[in-house]
Design an enzyme around this catalytic site. Sequence first.
Site, mmCIF file in Angstrom:
data_model
loop_
_atom_site.group_PDB
_atom_site.id
_atom_site.type_symbol
_atom_site.label_atom_id
_atom_site.label_comp_id
_atom_site.label_asym_id
_atom_site.label_seq_id
_atom_site.Cartn_x
_atom_site.Cartn_y
_atom_site.Cartn_z
ATOM 1 N N HIS A 3 -5.057 9.986 10.763
ATOM 2 C CA HIS A 3 -4.697 10.993 9.756
ATOM 3 C C HIS A 3 -5.109 12.378 10.262
ATOM 4 C CE1 HIS A 3 -3.001 11.549 5.820
ATOM 5 N NE2 HIS A 3 -3.993 12.331 5.454
ATOM 6 N N SER A 59 0.154 15.221 4.786
ATOM 7 C CA SER A 59 -0.455 14.296 3.836
ATOM 8 C C SER A 59 0.157 14.531 2.453
ATOM 9 C CB SER A 59 -1.980 14.459 3.834
ATOM 10 O OG SER A 59 -2.590 13.375 3.180
ATOM 11 N N ASP A 92 -3.041 5.619 11.399
ATOM 12 C CA ASP A 92 -3.346 6.250 10.117
ATOM 13 C C ASP A 92 -3.707 5.192 9.083
ATOM 14 O OD1 ASP A 92 -3.389 7.844 7.776
ATOM 15 O OD2 ASP A 92 -1.896 9.194 8.619
#
Length: 432
Positions: A410, A295, A381
């Site tokens: 995610h 991320s 995601d």
Amino acid sequence: MKKSILIPLFVLWIGIVTGQPARQPVEVRVVPEHADWCVARGERIRFSVSVWKDGHYLSDVPLEYECGPEKMSAMRRDRLVYKGGELSVDAGSSEIPGFVSCRVEVEFDGKKYSDIAKVGVDPQAIEAVAEMPDDFDQFWDREIAALAAVPLDARMTLMPERCTGRSNVYHVSFQNDRPGSRIYGILSVPKAPGHYPAILNVPGAGVRPYQGDTYLSDEGFISLTIGIHGIPVNLDAEVYESLSNGALDHYWVQGLDSREDFYYRRVYLGLVRSIDFIYSLPQFDGCFVAVSGGSQGGALSIVAAALDKRVSCYTAFYPALCDLTGYLNGRAAGWPAMFRYEKDKDRETIERKAAVSAYYDVVNFARKVNVPGFFSWGYKDEVCPPTSMYAAYNAVKAPKKLAVYPDTGHWNYPEQWVKKQHFIKSMIPNQQ
């Protein structure tokens, strides 16, 4: 002496913290009717929808769906009563490389359940909308050169309660971009005499403490896990909660009016300083540094590889901060989607902020990377849309590997981390 990496213990730990969604009593399944979740431009896109409870189809429940370009306004939507079995949803077609999503929601016993899936339309052809500033290299070269005038002033405090039989663990800090501005982290170092390769672990978004990583150091790595906010990473949880809701609330857009004042300036420079610190360690082998994160951390891995030629390789899970002006150009942008809700504000302000963002857009760093990289993400995601991640990935000209797990969002499966570890191991000289 370098030691081989053993995977199982690390995988056990990572499986606990990756945030895989918990199952619910009612399961909505949206799956593309395309085995690899991809189509060619102009090809018809269809999704298979089903609703399950206790291992069987539900029936006679209200269902809504909408389809359209990823993160943009729906082009098709409908409401109907789901009768059980497999429902085929026609999402049309697209001539533009990108992703088409289908979101489905049902209501059962007063509660709503949903799922989303996305189909890639020739994703390898996605081109970034991010523009490279003419003085991008000059700006970052000047900023990094200025670091040389700031003493590292490294400090290390042993944390006996976190040490293992094979590793010593320290709370560390060192000066960043100016005197008094510091990077804090947790350092894990093998106890056995020798010289070891290093991994710099960079964090996802948020404000939190860090434990460090003795799983890697026990198997022969120097492991440095850093925070980015210039505060110790071993404080009580309430400190981070207070900062997250106070001074560091929405830190990712603080100072966006100026490239010298934007929050991520000190963060990106802190990556270089972290590698300076690794190079100062007597246990370091002097040649191998990998950078790894997911991320925000995935973004920082790419940035570090571009900014610092001492990086040997990098790994990036679902990287953020990619193609930041996407929403100003009619398509999905990466987290933190800073222009998604500001595009209706005054044009001069938006243009100024967009110009600043170009100096920090991961796409522009991806264009500069010269070392091998490993990427992994999923098509579901919603935090870091795959359109934005492919924009960065496709901009990389250096050797690269991509492991796509389409049904993940995610989060990741432990198997993805195993592949990441094998990739890093394969990059170490004299390792197999």
